[in-house]
Design a protein around this motif. Structure first.
Motif, PDB file in Angstrom:
ATOM      1  N   ILE A 150       0.849  -1.203   0.000  1.00  0.00           N
ATOM      2  CA  ILE A 150       0.000   0.000   0.000  1.00  0.00           C
ATOM      3  C   ILE A 150       0.881   1.248   0.000  1.00  0.00           C
ATOM      4  CG2 ILE A 150      -0.241   0.193   2.520  1.00  0.00           C
ATOM      5  CD1 ILE A 150      -3.307   0.697   1.976  1.00  0.00           C
ATOM      6  N   GLY A 151       0.319   2.387  -0.369  1.00  0.00           N
ATOM      7  CA  GLY A 151       1.094   3.635  -0.409  1.00  0.00           C
ATOM      8  C   GLY A 151       2.227   3.490  -1.404  1.00  0.00           C
ATOM      9  N   SER A 153       4.398   1.365  -1.582  1.00  0.00           N
ATOM     10  CA  SER A 153       4.637  -0.035  -1.948  1.00  0.00           C
ATOM     11  C   SER A 153       3.578  -0.555  -2.914  1.00  0.00           C
ATOM     12  CB  SER A 153       4.679  -0.901  -0.679  1.00  0.00           C
ATOM     13  OG  SER A 153       5.728  -0.451   0.143  1.00  0.00           O
ATOM     14  N   SER A 203       6.511  -4.206   1.439  1.00  0.00           N
ATOM     15  CA  SER A 203       6.320  -3.289   2.565  1.00  0.00           C
ATOM     16  C   SER A 203       7.682  -2.900   3.106  1.00  0.00           C
ATOM     17  CB  SER A 203       5.495  -3.953   3.670  1.00  0.00           C
ATOM     18  OG  SER A 203       5.413  -3.095   4.784  1.00  0.00           O
ATOM     19  N   PHE A 206       7.361  -3.707   6.818  1.00  0.00           N
ATOM     20  CA  PHE A 206       6.734  -5.009   7.098  1.00  0.00           C
ATOM     21  C   PHE A 206       5.933  -4.957   8.401  1.00  0.00           C
ATOM     22  CE2 PHE A 206       6.276  -9.503   6.048  1.00  0.00           C
ATOM     23  CZ  PHE A 206       6.399  -9.440   4.669  1.00  0.00           C
ATOM     24  N   THR A 208       2.990  -2.581   8.199  1.00  0.00           N
ATOM     25  CA  THR A 208       1.784  -1.853   7.793  1.00  0.00           C
ATOM     26  C   THR A 208       0.559  -2.767   7.873  1.00  0.00           C
ATOM     27  OG1 THR A 208       3.151  -0.498   6.387  1.00  0.00           O
ATOM     28  CG2 THR A 208       0.796  -0.460   5.927  1.00  0.00           C
ATOM     29  N   THR A 211      -1.177  -4.340   4.737  1.00  0.00           N
ATOM     30  CA  THR A 211      -0.353  -5.300   3.999  1.00  0.00           C
ATOM     31  C   THR A 211      -0.169  -6.588   4.794  1.00  0.00           C
ATOM     32  OG1 THR A 211       0.722  -3.454   2.927  1.00  0.00           O
ATOM     33  CG2 THR A 211       1.883  -5.563   2.837  1.00  0.00           C
ATOM     34  N   GLY A 261       9.355   5.534   1.364  1.00  0.00           N
ATOM     35  CA  GLY A 261       8.344   4.672   0.745  1.00  0.00           C
ATOM     36  C   GLY A 261       7.852   5.208  -0.590  1.00  0.00           C
ATOM     37  N   ARG A 262       7.572   6.505  -0.662  1.00  0.00           N
ATOM     38  CA  ARG A 262       7.013   7.070  -1.901  1.00  0.00           C
ATOM     39  C   ARG A 262       8.087   7.314  -2.964  1.00  0.00           C
ATOM     40  NH1 ARG A 262       6.405  10.039   2.485  1.00  0.00           N
ATOM     41  NH2 ARG A 262       7.452  12.029   2.733  1.00  0.00           N
ATOM     42  N   GLU A 347       2.066  13.774   0.457  1.00  0.00           N
ATOM     43  CA  GLU A 347       2.683  13.169   1.637  1.00  0.00           C
ATOM     44  C   GLU A 347       4.038  13.820   1.907  1.00  0.00           C
ATOM     45  OE1 GLU A 347       2.045   8.839   3.270  1.00  0.00           O
ATOM     46  OE2 GLU A 347       3.812   8.772   2.018  1.00  0.00           O
ATOM     47  N   GLN A 480       6.521  11.534   7.351  1.00  0.00           N
ATOM     48  CA  GLN A 480       5.064  11.517   7.157  1.00  0.00           C
ATOM     49  C   GLN A 480       4.370  11.217   8.479  1.00  0.00           C
ATOM     50  OE1 GLN A 480       7.020   9.369   4.962  1.00  0.00           O
ATOM     51  NE2 GLN A 480       7.124   7.983   6.706  1.00  0.00           N
ATOM     52  N   VAL A 483       0.432  10.548   9.193  1.00  0.00           N
ATOM     53  CA  VAL A 483      -0.371   9.342   8.955  1.00  0.00           C
ATOM     54  C   VAL A 483      -0.485   8.489  10.222  1.00  0.00           C
ATOM     55  CG1 VAL A 483       0.294   9.266   6.516  1.00  0.00           C
ATOM     56  CG2 VAL A 483       1.600   7.940   8.181  1.00  0.00           C
TER      57      VAL A 483
HETATM   58  O1  F6P Z   1       1.238   5.243   6.125  1.00  0.00           O
HETATM   59  C1  F6P Z   1       2.016   5.887   5.177  1.00  0.00           C
HETATM   60  C2  F6P Z   1       3.114   5.009   4.687  1.00  0.00           C
HETATM   61  O2  F6P Z   1       4.107   4.900   5.649  1.00  0.00           O
HETATM   62  C3  F6P Z   1       3.685   5.510   3.376  1.00  0.00           C
HETATM   63  O3  F6P Z   1       4.615   6.510   3.547  1.00  0.00           O
HETATM   64  C4  F6P Z   1       4.222   4.260   2.798  1.00  0.00           C
HETATM   65  O4  F6P Z   1       4.485   4.382   1.435  1.00  0.00           O
HETATM   66  C5  F6P Z   1       3.090   3.307   3.106  1.00  0.00           C
HETATM   67  O5  F6P Z   1       2.653   3.708   4.384  1.00  0.00           O
HETATM   68  C6  F6P Z   1       3.436   1.865   3.110  1.00  0.00           C
HETATM   69  O6  F6P Z   1       4.432   1.573   4.048  1.00  0.00           O
HETATM   70  P1  F6P Z   1       5.210   0.212   3.991  1.00  0.00           P
HETATM   71  O7  F6P Z   1       5.907   0.120   2.704  1.00  0.00           O
HETATM   72  O8  F6P Z   1       6.148   0.247   5.161  1.00  0.00           O
HETATM   73  O9  F6P Z   1       4.196  -0.897   4.132  1.00  0.00           O
END
Ligand code: F6P
Length: 522
Positions: A150-151, A153, A203, A206, A208, A211, A261-262, A347, A480, A483
């Motif tokens: 997600i995000g 990833s 992730s 790992f 989130t 995910t 991440g982004r 973000e 960020q 969030v």
């Molecule tokens: O919640 C925001 C965030 O941390 C983003 O910056 C990031 O891209 C996304 O969640 C996913 O995070 P991860 O790759 O650690 O699962």
């Protein structure tokens, strides 16, 4: 630390310039008075040509903005990023997504001592990941690749795999599952068989929640369907190899905490892209981005496309007060481009506190939104042309089509150009309903073709323009924290679900929780 733009002596000068001149600028007159306006405000950069001339500025405005950039130490801040200094101050980390596309062995002035070792690690992982990608590509038994993330990833790989569909290996389908909403995973799983599916659990941390839940559900589904070989059918893309191992995933590709991440689609997170377009395609993607990095790093500020775009962003947001930017890619394969840019810019720069923790006196990131053209023209472009707000438009057009259908591309490009023309030129009418005020800003970016290299350059361009505005605003574009609160509260509410305990909750949240837990009375 760079000087905040709102503390620079140039800031009041720009405000005065806006009051006396900038707010009255009429682009139609500016073109009439300056035959060189198009040439002066267009900029070539690797793989991207940009026309900035249909924007509400002139040479005096840009000269003042460039002085502001110099006063704020933009070039020094940029160089510190490339060199690997810990410019992500709230997390004490370097910001080195550019290292992921740096050719092996290339040394840059000022590189921090760890660079050589980091770069060697980048290429070691890249080689391993590309070898694996080629192995998957030649494995005809694998027909479906499911990215769970997600995000950052999800958005980067999803956007790029779709954008590069013309280069995609035939015979394999790509799926992206991001949302914790089980409808998404369930829908994808329905069409899959364990023996022909590869799950990529992407992730950075790992941890989130979305995910982790989707990965657990996929593993459960895999076992329930008789799947046996987790090492063959699951791979983790993460900086937290240990956590992946604890989940039973032993095929792993790592990256580093200095990749945000982004900004991570250039790392192992890009594995779905590499499987889709192959090792050479992925290397071309990195090379396109590197060419843009070199442009940003070495071109004089006045001929530096990310710098010019970032300065225009500051001018629009802080002096014109424009609150959003409409993104309209005129290429169907760029369907996830605006979603990708939303995370990248909002973000990164959706902050109101400077690096030192003090409150800024100016506003920061605009809202980004949009859909591909020409669809947007039949939906929200009405507001761009005649709405009460002025909303700058940013078009990406691609000169060469990759389909054989006659006539379409010319029509598409004519529409893109006509929108920028109509917004600026307008059309006078005595009937207010039919009156187009004109003088509305737009930028047109042009790629020769949509290829791995040009997409890489375009995305790196966007990363760097976000860096420029964030740097001038004096914020940390690479954390960020905003969030976090929602994540903590979601965990708390989830825990209250079974007990129904609403102690300490506000009236609305308590009322809604009770309603969500119980079936409504018949
Ligand atoms: O919640 C925001 C965030 O941390 C983003 O910056 C990031 O891209 C996304 O969640 C996913 O995070 P991860 O790759 O650690 O699962």
């Amino acid at each position: 630390m760079p000087l905040r733009c709102d503390q620079s002596a140039l800031w009041p000068q720009l405000a005065a310039h806006y009051s006396s001149h900038g707010q009255y600028l009429d682009m139609r007159q500016a073109f009439a008075q300056d035959a060189q306006r198009f040439a002066g405000f267009s900029q070539s950069a690797p793989h991207v040509f940009a026309d900035l001339s249909k924007n509400l500025w002139d040479r005096d405005t840009e000269a003042l903005l460039l002085d502001l950039a110099r006063d704020c130490g933009l070039a020094q801040h940029r160089d510190a990023m490339f060199a690997g200094e810990a410019i992500n101050t709230t997390e004490n980390r370097a910001v080195l997504h550019t290292l992921l596309r740096r050719p092996a062995g290339l040394v840059l002035p000022g590189d921090v001592p760890e660079t050589a070792q980091r770069l060697a690690g980048v290429h070691h992982t890249l080689d391993a990941m590309l070898q694996y990608a080629e192995q998957v590509r030649s494995d005809a038994a694998i027909t479906d690749v499911v990215n769970i993330g997600i995000g950052g990833s999800d958005l980067g790989p999803h956007m790029a795999v779709r954008a590069l569909e013309e280069f995609r290996i035939p015979g394999k389908r790509f799926h992206f599952v991001s949302n914790v909403d089980g409808h998404e995973l369930h829908h994808v799983l329905q069409g899959l068989r364990p023996e022909s599916t590869l799950f990529l659990v992407a992730s950075k941390t790992f941890t989130t929640a979305e995910t982790m839940m989707n990965a657990h559900s996929a593993l459960t589904w895999f076992a329930a369907q008789g799947g046996r070989d987790v090492a063959r059918h699951f791979a983790a893309l993460t900086t937290n190899i240990e956590a992946a191992g604890a989940m039973g995933i032993t095929t792993t590709f790592g990256f580093w905490d200095w990749v945000g991440g982004r900004y991570s689609l250039w790392s192992a997170i890009g594995l779905p892209i590499a499987i889709a377009i192959g090792a050479q395609g992925f290397r071309d993607f990195l090379a396109g981005a590197h060419a843009m990095d070199e442009h940003f790093r070495t071109a004089p500020l006045a001929q530096n496309l990310p710098v010019r775009l970032g300065l225009l962003d500051v001018w629009y947001r802080n002096f014109h007060g424009f609150t959003s930017r409409c993104i309209a890619p005129y290429h169907a394969a760029l369907g996830r481009y605006s979603a990708y840019l939303q995370q990248l810019e909002m973000e990164s720069n959706g902050k109101r506190v400077a690096q030192d923790g003090s409150l800024l006196t100016c506003v920061t990131s605009p809202v980004l939104w949009g859909e591909p053209g020409t669809n947007g023209q039949h939906a929200f472009f009405q507001m761009l042309h005649q709405g009460a707000d002025v909303l700058p438009l940013e078009i990406v057009a691609v000169r060469k089509a990759s389909h054989p259908l006659p006539g379409h591309q010319q029509k598409l490009l004519a529409n893109a150009l006509a929108q920028t023309q109509a917004l600026m030129v307008g059309k006078a009418s005595d009937d207010g309903h039919r009156h187009f005020p004109g003088n509305r800003p737009s930028t047109l970016m042009l790629l020769e073709a949509l290829t791995p290299a040009s997409l890489g350059a375009l995305i790196a361009l966007q990363e760097h323009r976000v860096f420029v505005s964030g740097s001038l605003w004096g914020i940390n574009s690479f954390d960020q924290w905003g969030v976090e609160l929602g994540k903590v509260l979601a965990r708390d509410l989830e825990a209250r679900w079974d007990s129904g305990d609403v102690t300490g909750l506000d009236g609305s949240t308590a009322g809604l929780l009770q309603r969500l837990r119980a079936a409504p009375a018949a």
